[in-house]
Design a protein around this motif. Structure first.
Motif, PDB file in Angstrom:
ATOM      1  N   SER A 371     -19.145  12.865 -11.475  1.00 30.64           N
ATOM      2  CA  SER A 371     -18.902  12.463 -10.089  1.00 30.64           C
ATOM      3  C   SER A 371     -17.417  12.212  -9.844  1.00 30.64           C
ATOM      4  O   SER A 371     -17.007  11.976  -8.707  1.00 30.64           O
ATOM      5  N   VAL A 372     -16.611  12.251 -10.892  1.00 32.79           N
ATOM      6  CA  VAL A 372     -15.159  12.103 -10.750  1.00 32.79           C
ATOM      7  C   VAL A 372     -14.579  13.498 -10.533  1.00 32.79           C
ATOM      8  O   VAL A 372     -14.326  14.248 -11.477  1.00 32.79           O
ATOM      9  N   CYS A 373     -14.390  13.846  -9.269  1.00 34.48           N
ATOM     10  CA  CYS A 373     -13.933  15.192  -8.919  1.00 34.48           C
ATOM     11  C   CYS A 373     -12.524  15.204  -8.350  1.00 34.48           C
ATOM     12  O   CYS A 373     -11.861  16.249  -8.382  1.00 34.48           O
ATOM     13  N   TYR A 374     -12.067  14.067  -7.804  1.00 33.42           N
ATOM     14  CA  TYR A 374     -10.745  14.011  -7.178  1.00 33.42           C
ATOM     15  C   TYR A 374      -9.896  12.912  -7.814  1.00 33.42           C
ATOM     16  O   TYR A 374     -10.342  11.777  -7.956  1.00 33.42           O
ATOM     17  N   LEU A 375      -8.686  13.282  -8.196  1.00 32.76           N
ATOM     18  CA  LEU A 375      -7.745  12.334  -8.783  1.00 32.76           C
ATOM     19  C   LEU A 375      -6.670  11.908  -7.787  1.00 32.76           C
ATOM     20  O   LEU A 375      -6.050  10.856  -7.953  1.00 32.76           O
ATOM     21  N   PHE A 376      -6.451  12.742  -6.766  1.00 36.84           N
ATOM     22  CA  PHE A 376      -5.412  12.486  -5.765  1.00 36.84           C
ATOM     23  C   PHE A 376      -6.002  12.704  -4.376  1.00 36.84           C
ATOM     24  O   PHE A 376      -7.079  13.294  -4.235  1.00 36.84           O
ATOM     25  N   ALA A 377      -5.278  12.230  -3.357  1.00 33.84           N
ATOM     26  CA  ALA A 377      -5.759  12.389  -1.988  1.00 33.84           C
ATOM     27  C   ALA A 377      -4.574  12.538  -1.039  1.00 33.84           C
ATOM     28  O   ALA A 377      -3.476  12.069  -1.314  1.00 33.84           O
ATOM     29  N   ARG A 378      -4.788  13.188   0.090  1.00 34.64           N
ATOM     30  CA  ARG A 378      -3.819  13.366   1.153  1.00 34.64           C
ATOM     31  C   ARG A 378      -4.571  13.590   2.467  1.00 34.64           C
ATOM     32  O   ARG A 378      -5.765  13.878   2.426  1.00 34.64           O
ATOM     33  N   LYS A 379      -3.975  13.414   3.650  1.00 34.17           N
ATOM     34  CA  LYS A 379      -2.582  13.087   3.912  1.00 34.17           C
ATOM     35  C   LYS A 379      -2.502  11.639   4.365  1.00 34.17           C
ATOM     36  O   LYS A 379      -3.336  11.183   5.141  1.00 34.17           O
ATOM     37  N   PHE A 380      -1.448  10.949   3.907  1.00 24.38           N
ATOM     38  CA  PHE A 380      -1.255   9.548   4.253  1.00 24.38           C
ATOM     39  C   PHE A 380       0.102   9.360   4.919  1.00 24.38           C
ATOM     40  O   PHE A 380       1.129   9.826   4.431  1.00 24.38           O
ATOM     41  N   ALA A 381       0.090   8.668   6.059  1.00 25.69           N
ATOM     42  CA  ALA A 381       1.304   8.408   6.827  1.00 25.69           C
ATOM     43  C   ALA A 381       2.113   7.300   6.161  1.00 25.69           C
ATOM     44  O   ALA A 381       1.560   6.494   5.391  1.00 25.69           O
ATOM     45  N   PRO A 382       3.414   7.203   6.448  1.00 27.90           N
ATOM     46  CA  PRO A 382       4.239   6.125   5.872  1.00 27.90           C
ATOM     47  C   PRO A 382       3.700   4.731   6.155  1.00 27.90           C
ATOM     48  O   PRO A 382       3.858   3.831   5.328  1.00 27.90           O
ATOM     49  N   SER A 383       3.026   4.551   7.278  1.00 29.93           N
ATOM     50  CA  SER A 383       2.489   3.224   7.619  1.00 29.93           C
ATOM     51  C   SER A 383       1.385   2.784   6.672  1.00 29.93           C
ATOM     52  O   SER A 383       1.028   1.601   6.617  1.00 29.93           O
ATOM     53  N   ALA A 384       0.821   3.716   5.903  1.00 29.25           N
ATOM     54  CA  ALA A 384      -0.261   3.383   4.968  1.00 29.25           C
ATOM     55  C   ALA A 384       0.265   2.771   3.678  1.00 29.25           C
ATOM     56  O   ALA A 384      -0.523   2.254   2.871  1.00 29.25           O
ATOM     57  N   LEU A 385       1.569   2.805   3.462  1.00 27.31           N
ATOM     58  CA  LEU A 385       2.115   2.379   2.175  1.00 27.31           C
ATOM     59  C   LEU A 385       1.782   0.928   1.840  1.00 27.31           C
ATOM     60  O   LEU A 385       1.258   0.646   0.749  1.00 27.31           O
ATOM     61  N   GLN A 386       2.112  -0.006   2.717  1.00 36.71           N
ATOM     62  CA  GLN A 386       1.915  -1.426   2.390  1.00 36.71           C
ATOM     63  C   GLN A 386       0.450  -1.774   2.138  1.00 36.71           C
ATOM     64  O   GLN A 386       0.144  -2.452   1.149  1.00 36.71           O
ATOM     65  N   PRO A 387      -0.482  -1.319   2.978  1.00 37.41           N
ATOM     66  CA  PRO A 387      -1.897  -1.586   2.650  1.00 37.41           C
ATOM     67  C   PRO A 387      -2.325  -0.989   1.309  1.00 37.41           C
ATOM     68  O   PRO A 387      -3.125  -1.592   0.592  1.00 37.41           O
ATOM     69  N   LEU A 388      -1.790   0.170   0.975  1.00 37.17           N
ATOM     70  CA  LEU A 388      -2.119   0.780  -0.319  1.00 37.17           C
ATOM     71  C   LEU A 388      -1.558  -0.037  -1.475  1.00 37.17           C
ATOM     72  O   LEU A 388      -2.218  -0.205  -2.509  1.00 37.17           O
ATOM     73  N   LEU A 389      -0.336  -0.554  -1.313  1.00 37.76           N
ATOM     74  CA  LEU A 389       0.247  -1.419  -2.341  1.00 37.76           C
ATOM     75  C   LEU A 389      -0.590  -2.683  -2.515  1.00 37.76           C
ATOM     76  O   LEU A 389      -0.767  -3.181  -3.636  1.00 37.76           O
ATOM     77  N   ASN A 390      -1.115  -3.193  -1.415  1.00 38.34           N
ATOM     78  CA  ASN A 390      -1.947  -4.399  -1.477  1.00 38.34           C
ATOM     79  C   ASN A 390      -3.244  -4.149  -2.244  1.00 38.34           C
ATOM     80  O   ASN A 390      -3.813  -5.079  -2.832  1.00 38.34           O
ATOM     81  N   LEU A 391      -3.699  -2.885  -2.230  1.00 35.85           N
ATOM     82  CA  LEU A 391      -4.959  -2.542  -2.902  1.00 35.85           C
ATOM     83  C   LEU A 391      -4.750  -1.979  -4.304  1.00 35.85           C
ATOM     84  O   LEU A 391      -5.718  -1.701  -5.006  1.00 35.85           O
ATOM     85  N   SER A 392      -3.491  -1.797  -4.682  1.00 38.96           N
ATOM     86  CA  SER A 392      -3.241  -1.085  -5.940  1.00 38.96           C
ATOM     87  C   SER A 392      -3.807  -1.821  -7.153  1.00 38.96           C
ATOM     88  O   SER A 392      -4.298  -1.182  -8.088  1.00 38.96           O
TER      89      SER A 392
END
Length: 398
Positions: A371-392
């Motif tokens: 079930s692990v088929c994707y290692l990466f994802a796109r497309k993400f806008a610059p505004s998504a950076l901080q929320p992604l860092l919060n979830l890292s």
């Protein structure tokens, strides 16, 4: 009386001739003396100058020779503190810097060289993953990627950035992205320049003999798993991950050009995502190819896009058994149109990231189903950076 006068005249002439001969001899000896003295003085001066230059300027001269003989590849990224042996195995197998003065033709020729001996001399080869970023400028997700790489040995990965000519990526000297911009050329969407850039990234990555896997990413890509999972998934795979399928519509077969006959037939024609992952052997075959890439350059013009057709078609024709026929980069095409959905700050939640990981898809991995088929994802806008860092830490686990 007349005879006596004649004798005196002859004696005087003989004496004059003697004086003239002596004078010429003195002139010749003087000339030789001056010449010899000049040679001696010249040799002495040359020896003195050479000695002084060798004593005072030897390091700079050696550094200059290093730079000219192999620009950037066997010198440090900044000031040369210690001369590096450009002909050492270390410099040959793992170039320190990615800057060089090679043309694409020269780069592809060198990158396609394959040693006959499989064993590395006097050292163990640790396979690396080459992360190749094809960007239109800044990398807005850079802090997320730096966190992804943080704490992991540089012997396990390489970073390459193809940015527009003249653009300088401003990062810390401690960043994995520091000094990793390759010589680039202008790229225009939908043209062969995009495929040229992909091959240029592969060529530069192949110069490092430790790079075993090559993944193409954009500035809007993010990792959805941590580094250990991504590394193991790619290096343990028996296949490359290139989407390659037959599309009967005008967006697939409709882009085929009969001028490619007899080398490329309609039954060979394939389409797939631009964002690929390749094993080293396939990467070498792609940069070494001239015949088929030339056909695509001539006859695959808008509305035919080489980045969607060249590699999928080439691999289908010659290396189908080595390819998984799928991509490891998730993207959302549900909105329709020529470009996928773009996700910003308001879209980033725990559930959204988990839905990319566990989206109900199952795929083949080696001989198993996963079930692990994707290692990466796109497309993400610059505004998504901080929320992604919060979830890292909590979700992405890095």
């Amino acid at each position: 009386m007349a005879r006596s006068s004649s004798r005196r005249s002859g004696d005087h002439k003989e004496e004059t001739d003697k004086h003239t001969g002596l004078l010429k001899l003195v002139q010749i000896l003087s000339f030789l003396l001056v010449f010899v003295a000049g040679v001696v003085i010249g040799l002495a001066a040359t020896w003195h100058i050479n000695r002084k230059m060798a004593f005072n300027y030897h390091p700079e001269v050696y550094s200059f020779v290093n730079h000219v003989s192999a620009p950037g590849n066997c010198t440090s990224r900044s000031t040369v503190v210690k001369p590096v042996d450009c002909l050492s195995m270390e410099a040959f197998l793992r170039p320190i810097n990615v800057t060089h003065g090679m043309s694409d033709e020269e780069l592809f020729w060198r990158a396609s060289m394959v040693p006959k001996k499989k064993e590395y001399p006097n050292q163990r080869r640790v396979p690396k993953v080459a992360f190749m970023f094809l960007t239109r400028g800044p990398l807005p997700m850079l802090p997320l990627w730096e966190r992804f790489f943080w704490g992991h040995a540089r012997e396990l990965y390489s970073v390459y950035v193809h940015a527009p000519p003249g653009y300088n990526l401003n990062v810390s000297t401690h960043s994995p992205f520091y000094g990793r911009q390759i010589p680039s050329q202008k790229v225009e969407w939908g043209t062969t320049t995009l495929s040229d850039a992909e091959r240029r990234l592969l060529g530069n990555g192949l110069l490092d003999f430790s790079n075993e896997r090559f993944v193409l990413l954009s500035e809007s890509c993010i990792p959805v798993y941590n580094f250990p999972i991504v590394y193991k998934y790619l290096t343990a795979s028996s296949h490359s991950f290139v989407e390659s399928y037959d599309e009967p519509s005008r967006y697939g077969r409709g882009r085929y050009n009969r001028n490619m006959l007899p080398y490329i037939q309609l039954r060979h024609w394939r389409k797939g995502s631009q964002w690929f992952e390749l094993h080293r052997a396939l990467a070498i075959s792609i940069v070494a190819d001239t015949n088929y890439y030339t056909l695509f350059s001539k006859y695959c013009r808008p509305a035919c896009y080489p980045d969607e057709h060249y590699i999928p078609t080439f691999l289908h024709m010659f290396y189908a058994s080595h390819n998984s026929n799928r991509t490891v980069t998730w993207v959302d095409w549900s909105m329709g149109g020529p470009h996928p959905a773009l996700y910003g700050k308001s879209n980033i939640t725990d559930d959204f990231i988990r839905s990319i990981r566990n989206n109900g898809t199952h795929c083949q991995y080696n001989s198993d189903t996963t079930s692990v088929c994707y290692l990466f994802a796109r497309k993400f806008a610059p505004s998504a950076l901080q929320p992604l860092l919060n979830l890292s830490y909590s979700v992405l686990e890095f």
